[in-house]
Design a protein around this motif. Structure first.
Motif, PDB file in Angstrom:
ATOM      1  N   GLN A 119       3.901  10.241   3.454  1.00 55.59           N
ATOM      2  CA  GLN A 119       5.107  10.939   3.876  1.00 55.59           C
ATOM      3  C   GLN A 119       4.840  12.273   4.553  1.00 55.59           C
ATOM      4  O   GLN A 119       5.741  12.825   5.158  1.00 55.59           O
ATOM      5  N   GLY A 120       3.637  12.791   4.480  1.00 53.69           N
ATOM      6  CA  GLY A 120       3.309  14.052   5.129  1.00 53.69           C
ATOM      7  C   GLY A 120       3.441  15.242   4.202  1.00 53.69           C
ATOM      8  O   GLY A 120       4.260  15.250   3.279  1.00 53.69           O
ATOM      9  N   THR A 121       2.607  16.253   4.468  1.00 51.25           N
ATOM     10  CA  THR A 121       2.670  17.501   3.729  1.00 51.25           C
ATOM     11  C   THR A 121       2.526  18.644   4.718  1.00 51.25           C
ATOM     12  O   THR A 121       1.694  18.584   5.619  1.00 51.25           O
ATOM     13  N   ASP A 179      -7.752  31.551   5.519  1.00 47.68           N
ATOM     14  CA  ASP A 179      -7.711  30.976   4.177  1.00 47.68           C
ATOM     15  C   ASP A 179      -8.134  29.510   4.196  1.00 47.68           C
ATOM     16  O   ASP A 179      -8.320  28.896   5.255  1.00 47.68           O
ATOM     17  N   SER A 180      -8.253  28.962   2.992  1.00 51.63           N
ATOM     18  CA  SER A 180      -8.621  27.554   2.821  1.00 51.63           C
ATOM     19  C   SER A 180      -7.504  26.808   2.103  1.00 51.63           C
ATOM     20  O   SER A 180      -6.678  27.422   1.400  1.00 51.63           O
ATOM     21  N   LEU A 181      -7.521  25.507   2.271  1.00 56.54           N
ATOM     22  CA  LEU A 181      -6.526  24.666   1.618  1.00 56.54           C
ATOM     23  C   LEU A 181      -7.136  23.278   1.485  1.00 56.54           C
ATOM     24  O   LEU A 181      -7.914  22.848   2.348  1.00 56.54           O
ATOM     25  N   ARG A 182      -6.786  22.579   0.412  1.00 54.36           N
ATOM     26  CA  ARG A 182      -7.258  21.211   0.252  1.00 54.36           C
ATOM     27  C   ARG A 182      -6.079  20.268   0.124  1.00 54.36           C
ATOM     28  O   ARG A 182      -5.233  20.439  -0.769  1.00 54.36           O
ATOM     29  N   LEU A 183      -6.034  19.305   0.994  1.00 57.42           N
ATOM     30  CA  LEU A 183      -5.005  18.278   0.943  1.00 57.42           C
ATOM     31  C   LEU A 183      -5.543  17.059   0.205  1.00 57.42           C
ATOM     32  O   LEU A 183      -6.742  16.766   0.253  1.00 57.42           O
ATOM     33  N   SER A 184      -4.645  16.349  -0.450  1.00 60.12           N
ATOM     34  CA  SER A 184      -5.001  15.133  -1.157  1.00 60.12           C
ATOM     35  C   SER A 184      -4.169  13.970  -0.648  1.00 60.12           C
ATOM     36  O   SER A 184      -3.002  14.146  -0.287  1.00 60.12           O
ATOM     37  N   VAL A 222       0.842  -1.186   0.000  1.00 58.91           N
ATOM     38  CA  VAL A 222       0.000   0.000   0.000  1.00 58.91           C
ATOM     39  C   VAL A 222       0.883   1.244   0.000  1.00 58.91           C
ATOM     40  O   VAL A 222       1.794   1.348   0.805  1.00 58.91           O
ATOM     41  N   GLN A 223       0.569   2.153  -0.906  1.00 54.30           N
ATOM     42  CA  GLN A 223       1.307   3.421  -0.943  1.00 54.30           C
ATOM     43  C   GLN A 223       0.309   4.576  -0.811  1.00 54.30           C
ATOM     44  O   GLN A 223      -0.743   4.570  -1.454  1.00 54.30           O
ATOM     45  N   LEU A 224       0.664   5.532   0.025  1.00 58.81           N
ATOM     46  CA  LEU A 224      -0.152   6.717   0.231  1.00 58.81           C
ATOM     47  C   LEU A 224       0.714   7.941  -0.029  1.00 58.81           C
ATOM     48  O   LEU A 224       1.818   8.055   0.512  1.00 58.81           O
ATOM     49  N   GLN A 225       0.216   8.834  -0.854  1.00 67.98           N
ATOM     50  CA  GLN A 225       0.955  10.043  -1.217  1.00 67.98           C
ATOM     51  C   GLN A 225       0.126  11.257  -0.841  1.00 67.98           C
ATOM     52  O   GLN A 225      -0.894  11.531  -1.469  1.00 67.98           O
ATOM     53  N   ALA A 226       0.593  11.983   0.170  1.00 66.92           N
ATOM     54  CA  ALA A 226      -0.093  13.194   0.606  1.00 66.92           C
ATOM     55  C   ALA A 226       0.477  14.406  -0.127  1.00 66.92           C
ATOM     56  O   ALA A 226       1.686  14.475  -0.364  1.00 66.92           O
ATOM     57  N   SER A 227      -0.392  15.335  -0.463  1.00 71.20           N
ATOM     58  CA  SER A 227       0.053  16.555  -1.144  1.00 71.20           C
ATOM     59  C   SER A 227      -0.933  17.679  -0.872  1.00 71.20           C
ATOM     60  O   SER A 227      -2.010  17.445  -0.315  1.00 71.20           O
ATOM     61  N   GLY A 228      -0.548  18.887  -1.283  1.00 68.86           N
ATOM     62  CA  GLY A 228      -1.456  20.024  -1.177  1.00 68.86           C
ATOM     63  C   GLY A 228      -1.133  21.014  -0.091  1.00 68.86           C
ATOM     64  O   GLY A 228      -1.809  22.041   0.030  1.00 68.86           O
ATOM     65  N   GLY A 229      -0.126  20.727   0.704  1.00 72.30           N
ATOM     66  CA  GLY A 229       0.232  21.654   1.767  1.00 72.30           C
ATOM     67  C   GLY A 229       0.834  22.934   1.211  1.00 72.30           C
ATOM     68  O   GLY A 229       1.155  23.037   0.025  1.00 72.30           O
ATOM     69  N   GLY A 230       0.978  23.933   2.087  1.00 74.13           N
ATOM     70  CA  GLY A 230       1.555  25.193   1.669  1.00 74.13           C
ATOM     71  C   GLY A 230       1.466  26.226   2.757  1.00 74.13           C
ATOM     72  O   GLY A 230       1.075  25.931   3.889  1.00 74.13           O
ATOM     73  N   LEU A 231       1.834  27.448   2.397  1.00 73.46           N
ATOM     74  CA  LEU A 231       1.794  28.583   3.323  1.00 73.46           C
ATOM     75  C   LEU A 231       0.570  29.423   3.003  1.00 73.46           C
ATOM     76  O   LEU A 231       0.415  29.883   1.853  1.00 73.46           O
ATOM     77  N   VAL A 232      -0.296  29.613   3.982  1.00 72.14           N
ATOM     78  CA  VAL A 232      -1.503  30.413   3.805  1.00 72.14           C
ATOM     79  C   VAL A 232      -1.655  31.349   4.995  1.00 72.14           C
ATOM     80  O   VAL A 232      -0.963  31.200   5.999  1.00 72.14           O
ATOM     81  N   GLN A 233      -2.582  32.266   4.864  1.00 75.39           N
ATOM     82  CA  GLN A 233      -2.863  33.186   5.961  1.00 75.39           C
ATOM     83  C   GLN A 233      -4.068  32.695   6.756  1.00 75.39           C
ATOM     84  O   GLN A 233      -4.892  31.922   6.245  1.00 75.39           O
ATOM     85  N   ALA A 234      -4.172  33.155   7.973  1.00 73.17           N
ATOM     86  CA  ALA A 234      -5.305  32.807   8.812  1.00 73.17           C
ATOM     87  C   ALA A 234      -6.605  33.186   8.100  1.00 73.17           C
ATOM     88  O   ALA A 234      -6.703  34.275   7.526  1.00 73.17           O
ATOM     89  N   LEU A 240      -8.898  16.352   2.115  1.00 66.46           N
ATOM     90  CA  LEU A 240      -9.200  17.041   3.358  1.00 66.46           C
ATOM     91  C   LEU A 240      -9.332  18.519   3.007  1.00 66.46           C
ATOM     92  O   LEU A 240      -8.331  19.195   2.753  1.00 66.46           O
ATOM     93  N   GLN A 241     -10.565  18.983   2.952  1.00 68.14           N
ATOM     94  CA  GLN A 241     -10.831  20.383   2.691  1.00 68.14           C
ATOM     95  C   GLN A 241     -10.784  21.142   4.000  1.00 68.14           C
ATOM     96  O   GLN A 241     -11.537  20.807   4.923  1.00 68.14           O
TER      97      GLN A 241
END
Length: 121
Positions: free
Chosen positions: A113-115, A15-20, A1-13, A80-81
């Motif tokens: 691996q984490g984002t 704001d929204s972000l979606r992780l995959s 089983v392989q899981l690949q997390a992505s979508g992280g970043g720098l945002v301001q309070a 993860l929205q």
């Protein structure tokens, strides 16, 4: 089983972000995919989980109403929205799979691996 997390970043309070979390290597019809996070200097904590076959979800109280977990069966991906992000949400976010629904990290036996999500004030 392989899981690949992505979508992280720098945002301001506020704001929204979606992780995959893209999954491969096994059929996930009978599995749970969960999101955990580890903030600097803190223990890893449960964020949310979704049961792949039923779509049932479970959230930590700290994110309930702000975060939404969902799956796309065709893409074998869990999202993860995250809305109304706060500086306290700053952490490395990990996705993981477990044989049943749980908020306990030790139940999850495969990890991505984490984002990194950084929320500035």
């Amino acid at each position: 089983v392989q899981l690949q997390a992505s979508g992280g970043g720098l945002v301001q309070a506020g704001d929204s972000l979606r992780l995959s979390c893209a999954a491969s290597g096994r059929t996930f019809n009978y599995y749970t995919i969960g999101w955990f996070r580890r903030a600097p200097g803190k223990e890893r904590e449960f964020v949310a989980a979704i049961r792949w076959n039923s779509g049932s979800t479970y959230y930590a109280d700290s994110v309930k109403g702000r975060f939404t977990i969902a799956r796309d069966n065709a893409k074998n991906t869990v999202y993860l929205q995250m809305l109304s992000l706060e500086p306290e949400d700053t952490a490395i976010y990990y996705c993981a799979s477990a044989p049943y629904m749980s908020d306990t990290a030790t139940v999850y036996n495969f990890w991505g691996q984490g984002t990194l999500v950084t929320v500035s004030s």
